[in-house]
Design an enzyme around this catalytic site. Sequence first.
Site, PDB file in Angstrom:
ATOM      1  N   ARG A 101      -7.965  -2.705  -5.108  1.00 41.88           N
ATOM      2  CA  ARG A 101      -7.205  -3.163  -4.350  1.00 41.88           C
ATOM      3  C   ARG A 101      -7.524  -4.482  -3.500  1.00 41.88           C
ATOM      4  O   ARG A 101      -6.989  -5.225  -3.034  1.00 41.88           O
ATOM      5  CB  ARG A 101      -6.919  -2.108  -3.147  1.00 41.88           C
ATOM      6  CG  ARG A 101      -6.009  -2.368  -2.049  1.00 41.88           C
ATOM      7  CD  ARG A 101      -4.533  -2.182  -2.095  1.00 41.88           C
ATOM      8  NE  ARG A 101      -3.718  -2.677  -1.186  1.00 41.88           N
ATOM      9  CZ  ARG A 101      -2.311  -3.329  -1.370  1.00 41.88           C
ATOM     10  NH1 ARG A 101      -2.160  -3.156  -2.466  1.00 41.88           N
ATOM     11  NH2 ARG A 101      -1.806  -3.688  -0.376  1.00 41.88           N
ATOM     12  N   CYS A 125      -5.362   2.501  -5.328  1.00 37.38           N
ATOM     13  CA  CYS A 125      -4.578   3.654  -5.235  1.00 37.38           C
ATOM     14  C   CYS A 125      -2.966   3.606  -5.139  1.00 37.38           C
ATOM     15  O   CYS A 125      -2.592   2.692  -4.226  1.00 37.38           O
ATOM     16  CB  CYS A 125      -5.098   4.684  -4.063  1.00 37.38           C
ATOM     17  SG  CYS A 125      -6.578   5.048  -4.526  1.00 37.38           S
ATOM     18  N   PRO A 131       2.853  -3.564   0.885  1.00 32.22           N
ATOM     19  CA  PRO A 131       3.218  -4.853   0.842  1.00 32.22           C
ATOM     20  C   PRO A 131       2.026  -5.678   1.409  1.00 32.22           C
ATOM     21  O   PRO A 131       1.301  -4.940   1.929  1.00 32.22           O
ATOM     22  CB  PRO A 131       4.466  -4.951   1.626  1.00 32.22           C
ATOM     23  CG  PRO A 131       4.398  -3.754   2.644  1.00 32.22           C
ATOM     24  CD  PRO A 131       3.922  -2.649   1.526  1.00 32.22           C
ATOM     25  N   ILE A 132       2.219  -7.126   1.183  1.00 34.75           N
ATOM     26  CA  ILE A 132       1.018  -7.785   1.909  1.00 34.75           C
ATOM     27  C   ILE A 132       1.675  -8.852   2.755  1.00 34.75           C
ATOM     28  O   ILE A 132       1.154  -9.935   2.845  1.00 34.75           O
ATOM     29  CB  ILE A 132       0.146  -8.483   0.590  1.00 34.75           C
ATOM     30  CG1 ILE A 132       0.940  -9.511  -0.202  1.00 34.75           C
ATOM     31  CG2 ILE A 132      -0.570  -7.487   0.081  1.00 34.75           C
ATOM     32  CD1 ILE A 132       0.163 -10.273  -1.249  1.00 34.75           C
ATOM     33  N   ASP A 133       2.948  -8.599   3.271  1.00 35.10           N
ATOM     34  CA  ASP A 133       3.711  -9.557   4.194  1.00 35.10           C
ATOM     35  C   ASP A 133       2.955 -10.065   5.207  1.00 35.10           C
ATOM     36  O   ASP A 133       3.034 -11.137   5.594  1.00 35.10           O
ATOM     37  CB  ASP A 133       4.875  -9.016   4.509  1.00 35.10           C
ATOM     38  CG  ASP A 133       4.629  -7.637   5.307  1.00 35.10           C
ATOM     39  OD1 ASP A 133       4.312  -6.793   4.588  1.00 35.10           O
ATOM     40  OD2 ASP A 133       5.073  -7.620   6.437  1.00 35.10           O
ATOM     41  N   GLN A 134       2.152  -9.278   5.959  1.00 39.35           N
ATOM     42  CA  GLN A 134       1.188  -9.397   7.141  1.00 39.35           C
ATOM     43  C   GLN A 134       0.163 -10.559   6.691  1.00 39.35           C
ATOM     44  O   GLN A 134      -0.506 -11.270   7.291  1.00 39.35           O
ATOM     45  CB  GLN A 134       0.740  -8.349   7.584  1.00 39.35           C
ATOM     46  CG  GLN A 134       1.906  -7.321   8.131  1.00 39.35           C
ATOM     47  CD  GLN A 134       2.764  -7.979   9.326  1.00 39.35           C
ATOM     48  OE1 GLN A 134       2.481  -8.621  10.244  1.00 39.35           O
ATOM     49  NE2 GLN A 134       4.007  -8.193   9.027  1.00 39.35           N
ATOM     50  N   ASP A 313      -7.659   8.242   5.040  1.00 41.63           N
ATOM     51  CA  ASP A 313      -8.378   8.490   3.755  1.00 41.63           C
ATOM     52  C   ASP A 313      -9.174   9.845   3.922  1.00 41.63           C
ATOM     53  O   ASP A 313      -9.503  10.308   2.697  1.00 41.63           O
ATOM     54  CB  ASP A 313      -9.513   7.526   3.567  1.00 41.63           C
ATOM     55  CG  ASP A 313      -9.257   5.930   3.539  1.00 41.63           C
ATOM     56  OD1 ASP A 313      -9.882   5.006   3.523  1.00 41.63           O
ATOM     57  OD2 ASP A 313      -7.754   5.995   3.220  1.00 41.63           O
ATOM     58  N   ILE A 335       0.407   6.647   7.898  1.00 41.39           N
ATOM     59  CA  ILE A 335      -0.131   5.278   7.544  1.00 41.39           C
ATOM     60  C   ILE A 335       0.509   4.786   6.036  1.00 41.39           C
ATOM     61  O   ILE A 335       1.033   3.572   5.855  1.00 41.39           O
ATOM     62  CB  ILE A 335      -1.531   5.135   7.289  1.00 41.39           C
ATOM     63  CG1 ILE A 335      -2.492   5.546   8.664  1.00 41.39           C
ATOM     64  CG2 ILE A 335      -1.804   3.793   6.905  1.00 41.39           C
ATOM     65  CD1 ILE A 335      -2.048   4.739   9.790  1.00 41.39           C
ATOM     66  N   ARG A 405     -14.472   5.043  -8.537  1.00 41.43           N
ATOM     67  CA  ARG A 405     -14.503   3.672  -7.915  1.00 41.43           C
ATOM     68  C   ARG A 405     -14.879   3.651  -6.472  1.00 41.43           C
ATOM     69  O   ARG A 405     -15.429   2.704  -5.866  1.00 41.43           O
ATOM     70  CB  ARG A 405     -12.778   3.557  -7.815  1.00 41.43           C
ATOM     71  CG  ARG A 405     -12.268   3.036  -8.997  1.00 41.43           C
ATOM     72  CD  ARG A 405     -10.820   2.482  -8.541  1.00 41.43           C
ATOM     73  NE  ARG A 405     -10.841   1.567  -7.343  1.00 41.43           N
ATOM     74  CZ  ARG A 405      -9.952   1.532  -6.430  1.00 41.43           C
ATOM     75  NH1 ARG A 405      -8.651   2.164  -6.808  1.00 41.43           N
ATOM     76  NH2 ARG A 405      -9.781   0.941  -5.455  1.00 41.43           N
TER      77      ARG A 405
HETATM   78  C1  EPZ Z   1      -7.361  -0.310   3.604  1.00 46.33           C
HETATM   79  O1  EPZ Z   1      -6.015  -0.152   2.580  1.00 46.33           O
HETATM   80  C2  EPZ Z   1      -8.212   0.644   2.695  1.00 46.33           C
HETATM   81  N1  EPZ Z   1      -8.421  -0.164   1.395  1.00 46.33           N
HETATM   82  C3  EPZ Z   1      -7.823   2.157   2.457  1.00 46.33           C
HETATM   83  O2  EPZ Z   1      -8.547   2.891   1.829  1.00 46.33           O
HETATM   84  C4  EPZ Z   1      -7.261   2.670   3.801  1.00 46.33           C
HETATM   85  O3  EPZ Z   1      -6.484   3.932   3.676  1.00 46.33           O
HETATM   86  C5  EPZ Z   1      -6.478   1.701   4.592  1.00 46.33           C
HETATM   87  O4  EPZ Z   1      -7.066   0.495   4.554  1.00 46.33           O
HETATM   88  C6  EPZ Z   1      -5.985   2.354   6.140  1.00 46.33           C
HETATM   89  O5  EPZ Z   1      -7.317   2.561   6.727  1.00 46.33           O
HETATM   90  C7  EPZ Z   1      -9.540  -0.953   1.590  1.00 46.33           C
HETATM   91  O6  EPZ Z   1     -10.341  -1.117   2.456  1.00 46.33           O
HETATM   92  C8  EPZ Z   1     -10.049  -1.497  -0.014  1.00 46.33           C
HETATM   93  P1  EPZ Z   1      -3.572  -1.270   5.442  1.00 46.33           P
HETATM   94  P2  EPZ Z   1      -5.048  -1.437   3.129  1.00 46.33           P
HETATM   95  O7  EPZ Z   1      -3.209  -3.074   5.200  1.00 46.33           O
HETATM   96  O8  EPZ Z   1      -5.748  -2.705   3.583  1.00 46.33           O
HETATM   97  C9  EPZ Z   1       1.189  -1.263   5.463  1.00 46.33           C
HETATM   98  C10 EPZ Z   1      -9.345   4.087   0.239  1.00 46.33           C
HETATM   99  O9  EPZ Z   1      -9.013   5.342  -0.308  1.00 46.33           O
HETATM  100  N2  EPZ Z   1       0.941  -2.935   5.445  1.00 46.33           N
HETATM  101  O10 EPZ Z   1      -4.261  -0.803   6.756  1.00 46.33           O
HETATM  102  O11 EPZ Z   1      -4.178  -1.402   1.948  1.00 46.33           O
HETATM  103  C11 EPZ Z   1       0.600  -0.637   4.277  1.00 46.33           C
HETATM  104  O12 EPZ Z   1       1.699  -0.399   3.334  1.00 46.33           O
HETATM  105  C12 EPZ Z   1      -8.449   3.158   0.552  1.00 46.33           C
HETATM  106  O13 EPZ Z   1     -10.598   4.001   0.161  1.00 46.33           O
HETATM  107  C13 EPZ Z   1       2.223  -3.566   5.447  1.00 46.33           C
HETATM  108  O14 EPZ Z   1       3.549  -3.028   5.587  1.00 46.33           O
HETATM  109  O15 EPZ Z   1      -4.460  -0.817   4.314  1.00 46.33           O
HETATM  110  C14 EPZ Z   1       0.376   0.702   4.872  1.00 46.33           C
HETATM  111  O16 EPZ Z   1       1.571   1.411   5.070  1.00 46.33           O
HETATM  112  C15 EPZ Z   1      -6.945   3.755   0.350  1.00 46.33           C
HETATM  113  N3  EPZ Z   1       2.114  -4.993   5.420  1.00 46.33           N
HETATM  114  C16 EPZ Z   1      -0.239   0.214   6.266  1.00 46.33           C
HETATM  115  O17 EPZ Z   1       0.241  -1.064   6.522  1.00 46.33           O
HETATM  116  C17 EPZ Z   1       1.129  -5.470   4.974  1.00 46.33           C
HETATM  117  O18 EPZ Z   1       0.733  -6.848   4.841  1.00 46.33           O
HETATM  118  C18 EPZ Z   1      -1.797   0.066   6.439  1.00 46.33           C
HETATM  119  O19 EPZ Z   1      -2.128  -0.658   5.352  1.00 46.33           O
HETATM  120  C19 EPZ Z   1      -0.072  -4.785   4.897  1.00 46.33           C
HETATM  121  C20 EPZ Z   1      -0.109  -3.436   5.139  1.00 46.33           C
END
Ligand code: EPZ
Length: 438
Positions: A101, A125, A131-134, A313, A335, A405
């Site tokens: 990721r 995972c 999404p990565i819009d933010q 997690d 989340i 991983r």
């Molecule tokens: C990080 O994922 C971690 N991964 C995840 O750990 C963890 O579960 C997550 O943060 C929450 O703590 C890494 O650090 C590599 P988010 P990330 O952006 O960055 C939505 C593990 O098992 N969102 O905080 O992807 C998103 O879809 C992994 O170690 C948007 O809508 O998490 C989610 O519903 C799994 N737009 C929520 O926000 C965006 O641009 C939180 O995502 C970004 C995110």
Amino acid sequence: MAVAQKLQLIQKMQIKGGCRLEGVTSVSGGKNTAVAIIPAVLLCDEPCVIENLPDIDDVRVLAEMMRHLGASVALEGNTMHIDPRGVSGHSVPAKLAQRMRASYYLIGALLGRLGRAEVPYPGGCMLGPRPIDQHIKGMEALGATVVCHSDGVFAEVDELRGNDIFFDLVTVGGTINVMLSAVRAVGNTTIYNAAKEPHIVDLANFLNSMGARVKGAGTDIIRIRGVQKLRGCTYAVIPDQIETGTLMIAAAATHGDVTIRGCIPTHMDALTAKLLELGANITDSDDSIRVRSNGAHRAVNIKTQVYPGFPTDLQQPMSALLTTARGTSIITENIFEQRFRHLMEMERMGASARIVDRVAIIDGVSGLFGSSVYVTDLRAGAALVVAGLMAEGVTEIANTQYIDRGYENLESKLRSLGADIRRVEVEDYSPMIEIIRE
Ligand code: EPZ
């Protein structure tokens, strides 16, 4: 045309459950902090040494990506020597980016170093839409042009300029990616509604060790004063909060008595509170936590939240423990949209769970029994290991590469605590269907 599955030797984890975990183990460096700090080295023009890295596949794949970009990287056990001075490449190969990721942190880091980044969409995972819009909102606010094409992101900017960014939701990845670009922007950046996870603070400390000027990490407002030059440094990443929690849950789930050394107890407060609520006994010191349990666990309700709430997690490993708690437990996953696939695997072990949207309802049963189960994502793998440790009989876990991983030597740590757990090669049908043309 016939459809068949090829019989082949595949690696599985085999656990003979029913043993109490007892003794002392230690936790490795944090996966999610390591995969944020390694790309950050691209922002400086001198060699860096990163210590206490977990010996896991995500770190090795990230090292490959850094080499592909031109960095020289020497990974010796838990220490990585990175010299970014040879970095001139701005594009990352899909075969590497899609294996994890955090490859998308290279967008922010390459923008900060070169003003240009071409990174395929990340893997990681499957937890529902991610999404990565933010991330894009933040980079565009710093002046970048970001184009999302069919298989990746292309971003470029003449000069990054500081700005105020208000995230629509709390995002760990988005906060990290914007921090990586903002430290090399001209002017000041303020990130509002920032994530507060321990690895955000660790990244800020690393960036400041290189001469960046990041304040407020760990709060929901992070202020960054851009600098033009960063210097090399030596830095040790913090211990893994989620590995610590997984080991704590395994100790309680097996009615054991385990001390986890080299952790940061305050990072575990939400989990500690829940384990105390269900009946475990927990004591801690500056850098260790001791978990004891007699196995009489009460059902509890869990609502995953951003830090310092209950970590998403850890809801998966915790759900394994709750399968035999007295009463009905309710887990609300706030989340991610789809983070309960492991429960269907646990039903094969005798668990009783129902899923309604983002809510899992777990009715405690008297015990689990061994079965053959399949890992669908990293923390699902951890959950199935906990379930296997709890179950009577032998559990075979397939698809264990997910576990590799994110957990360093998980089996040897558990074996040192008395678990009967090993890797075996068994003849099994490959998960891939083979089309045989007659
Ligand atoms: C990080 O994922 C971690 N991964 C995840 O750990 C963890 O579960 C997550 O943060 C929450 O703590 C890494 O650090 C590599 P988010 P990330 O952006 O960055 C939505 C593990 O098992 N969102 O905080 O992807 C998103 O879809 C992994 O170690 C948007 O809508 O998490 C989610 O519903 C799994 N737009 C929520 O926000 C965006 O641009 C939180 O995502 C970004 C995110």
